[in-house]
Design an enzyme around this catalytic site. Structure first.
Site, PDB file in Angstrom:
ATOM      1  N   GLU A  24     -10.449  -2.264   4.479  1.00  0.00           N
ATOM      2  CA  GLU A  24      -9.061  -1.709   4.649  1.00  0.00           C
ATOM      3  C   GLU A  24      -8.841  -0.396   4.059  1.00  0.00           C
ATOM      4  O   GLU A  24      -9.486  -0.094   3.229  1.00  0.00           O
ATOM      5  CB  GLU A  24      -7.954  -2.729   4.267  1.00  0.00           C
ATOM      6  CG  GLU A  24      -8.116  -4.123   4.621  1.00  0.00           C
ATOM      7  CD  GLU A  24      -7.030  -5.177   4.127  1.00  0.00           C
ATOM      8  OE1 GLU A  24      -6.377  -5.706   5.352  1.00  0.00           O
ATOM      9  OE2 GLU A  24      -6.704  -5.267   3.089  1.00  0.00           O
ATOM     10  N   ASP A  48       0.866  -1.150   0.126  1.00  0.00           N
ATOM     11  CA  ASP A  48      -0.251  -0.040   0.154  1.00  0.00           C
ATOM     12  C   ASP A  48       0.684   1.454   0.089  1.00  0.00           C
ATOM     13  O   ASP A  48       1.914   1.570   0.685  1.00  0.00           O
ATOM     14  CB  ASP A  48      -0.650   0.115   1.125  1.00  0.00           C
ATOM     15  CG  ASP A  48      -1.588  -1.177   1.532  1.00  0.00           C
ATOM     16  OD1 ASP A  48      -1.712  -2.123   0.791  1.00  0.00           O
ATOM     17  OD2 ASP A  48      -1.978  -1.480   2.772  1.00  0.00           O
TER      18      ASP A  48
HETATM   19  C1  FRU Z   1      -3.974  -3.691   2.790  1.00  0.00           C
HETATM   20  C2  FRU Z   1      -3.164  -4.132   4.032  1.00  0.00           C
HETATM   21  C3  FRU Z   1      -3.383  -3.113   5.280  1.00  0.00           C
HETATM   22  C4  FRU Z   1      -2.340  -3.375   6.234  1.00  0.00           C
HETATM   23  C5  FRU Z   1      -1.097  -3.493   5.408  1.00  0.00           C
HETATM   24  C6  FRU Z   1      -0.121  -4.415   5.748  1.00  0.00           C
HETATM   25  O1  FRU Z   1      -3.149  -4.249   1.743  1.00  0.00           O
HETATM   26  O2  FRU Z   1      -3.584  -5.518   4.379  1.00  0.00           O
HETATM   27  O3  FRU Z   1      -4.737  -3.436   5.796  1.00  0.00           O
HETATM   28  O4  FRU Z   1      -2.118  -2.116   6.986  1.00  0.00           O
HETATM   29  O5  FRU Z   1      -1.732  -4.170   3.834  1.00  0.00           O
HETATM   30  O6  FRU Z   1       1.054  -4.452   4.821  1.00  0.00           O
END
Ligand code: FRU
Length: 536
Positions: free
Chosen positions: A244, A64
């Site tokens: 998320e 992300d």
């Molecule tokens: C989304 C996610 C988030 C988390 C991160 C962990 O892709 O699962 O929810 O903070 O990636 O790398």
């Protein structure tokens, strides 16, 4: 992560635990180490499948985008990063900046895992009035707000292993100190409790934080970024998909004829399952926000992107001219296969930066995405497609050199009930990628089923991706960006977007326009683009 549930997710799990044990040396290290300076060689960013005008890390795993904030002429991009492997592992915040939204400068890792956990996704703000008291010498501090993910807590099956923490920088994001009183939002016992996005709410003169709590977003507010009070939640009743990376911001629409303005709040949330074409995807809701509560119709969930590869998209804080259009970027992959895509040195890229704006339709507003206009800088040559009725295929690469395999195409054609418009890209190895409009179903499509290497994952290319047409206008406009490993289609002024990655044996250097019957092309332009890394 335990919320992932298909076979690929099992694999993800496996790799996850493997990588956790590999890199414990980083866990208590809060000192930034310098990334090796980029080698200035002609091979830089020339590996097979390396994106040429998208951001990707020099090496290793990225997911992300995080902490995007504009400050003193720089757009910061932090990102979920694991510096020790090309698969997911103990998360850090990688860091890069751009001054023009086109060229990127890699900076040292900003945040390292510590005794409270890995550094999961989150946001960053400039605390202009130093409400936190963390600024020095009268300067506004940059504050990062992120989730700490405590692995031992997860393994011990507690439900309290994710909580929100902050860190601050007084040197334009170059060095960071974690706040001593972390976490600033403790976990009340909700297993998935992460990805805080923070912004200043002018009307109530408070900071607002929202983050994903399993299948909802939770909203908090604070006078100082440190003391937070829970105010409300928003979700779809009886929906058990995991959310998320939420975001929330106002967009204003100005009716150019009447001169009237309307402001709508957009709530973005990424969804871990059942995206429109499978896997993970980014969605949005429209509504109002009073500083404490998002009031929107939970039955109207729209997709910001119908392709498979735009996840965790969030927007920049403090970017200029954000009233009508909000600058955002997404992670150009999908948890279904992100960790097994066939790249060697690094994994994943970001989408091109996009600006989100309101598009008015008789049924109400839609959020449309526009490619950042700054990318026009990459155009090196152009070919104008003459207006014509297309019957036989036109091979555009006969008239125009496309040897770099990097291009941008704009097309406008008349919609009809029967005439398809297909853009077909090929290379010398016989790989083929197709995208365009299918009249019978009134939908756009993206077909990567024969676009190169698909063997690494069954769900990657088992079907053609489709997206319904959402507006009813006589002309259809397409705007397409092709890089060595991706296609981004903005259709109907960006009300429908399809972002898909692919892995052809060599770049696509031929392009044809075809139809099943006939279609009236009103205008079109093909541009060759240059690499952003070539003069590094
Ligand atoms: C989304 C996610 C988030 C988390 C991160 C962990 O892709 O699962 O929810 O903070 O990636 O790398």
């Amino acid at each position: 992560m335990p919320y992932l549930n298909s076979f690929c997710y099992f694999l993800f799990f496996f790799l996850f635990f493997n990588s956790c044990s590999q890199s414990s040396e980083h866990q208590n290290n809060s000192e930034p180490t310098l990334v090796e300076p980029a080698p200035s060689s002609s091979n830089y960013y020339q590996e097979q499948h390396r994106p040429q005008f998208h951001f990707s890390p020099e090496a290793n795993w990225m997911n992300d985008p995080n902490g995007m904030v504009f400050y003193e002429g720089e757009y910061h991009l932090f990102y979920q990063y694991y510096p020790d492997s090309t698969v997911w592992g103990p998360m850090h915040w990688g860091h890069a900046v751009t001054k023009d939204l086109v060229h990127w400068e890699h900076l040292p890792i900003a945040l390292y895992p510590d005794s409270l956990g890995y550094i999961f996704s989150g946001s960053a703000v400039i605390d202009w009035n130093n409400t936190s008291g963390l600024g020095v010498n009268g300067q506004a501090p940059m504050i990062a707000i992120f989730t700490h993910h405590h692995m031992a807590g997860e393994k011990a099956k507690t439900n309290t292993f994710q909580y929100q923490s902050i860190a601050y920088s007084n040197d334009k994001g170059r060095s960071w100190t974690k706040y001593k009183g972390n976490p600033v939002v403790a976990n009340p016992g909700i297993k998935d409790f992460r990805d805080p996005k923070v912004f200043w709410h002018k009307d109530s003169q408070k900071w607002v934080m929202l983050f994903a709590a399993y299948d909802k977003v939770r909203i908090y507010n604070s006078p100082n970024l440190i003391d937070w009070t829970y105010t409300s939640s928003f979700g779809i009743p009886d929906d058990d998909r995991l959310w998320e990376c939420p975001d929330l911001f106002p967009l204003t629409y100005t009716d150019t004829q009447e001169g009237e303005k309307e402001t709508v709040w957009v709530l973005i949330t990424s969804i871990q399952q059942k995206g429109p074409n499978g896997g993970t995807a980014t969605s949005y809701f429209l509504g109002d926000f009073d500083g404490e509560k998002f009031i929107g119709d939970h039955n109207k969930q729209y997709w910001l992107d119908y392709g498979r590869d735009n996840y965790a998209l969030v927007s920049w804080s403090d970017a200029p001219n954000a009233e009508h259009s909000r600058l955002a970027i997404g992670w150009m992959s999908n948890w279904q296969y992100a960790q097994i895509v066939p790249t060697q040195k690094w994994r994943s890229a970001m989408t091109i930066p996009r600006r989100l704006n309101l598009h008015s339709t008789p049924e109400g507003f839609l959020v449309a995405s526009q490619p950042a206009h700054e990318l026009k800088e990459l155009r090196t040559s152009k070919y104008t497609i003459t207006p014509q009725t297309l019957k036989d295929p036109i091979d555009l690469s006969r008239s125009f050199s496309m040897s770099k395999g990097l291009y941008e195409l704009t097309l406008e054609f008349e919609s009809s009930e029967t005439g398809n418009l297909v853009i077909e890209m090929t290379n010398q190895s016989g790989d083929i990628y197709r995208t365009g409009f299918e009249a019978k179903t009134n939908s756009f499509f993206s077909d990567r089923t024969k676009a190169g290497n698909t063997s690494f994952s069954k769900p990657f290319a088992e079907s053609i991706h489709t997206a319904p047409r959402l507006i009813d206008e006589e002309s259809i406009k397409l705007h397409l960006f092709i890089d060595h490993a991706s296609a981004e289609l903005f259709a109907d002024d960006g009300t429908v977007v399809m972002t898909d990655i692919f892995f052809p044996t060599s770049p696509f250097t031929n392009i044809r326009l075809t139809t099943n019957e006939s279609v009236k092309i009103k205008s079109g332009t093909l541009y060759e683009l240059e690499s952003i890394w070539q003069n590094h």
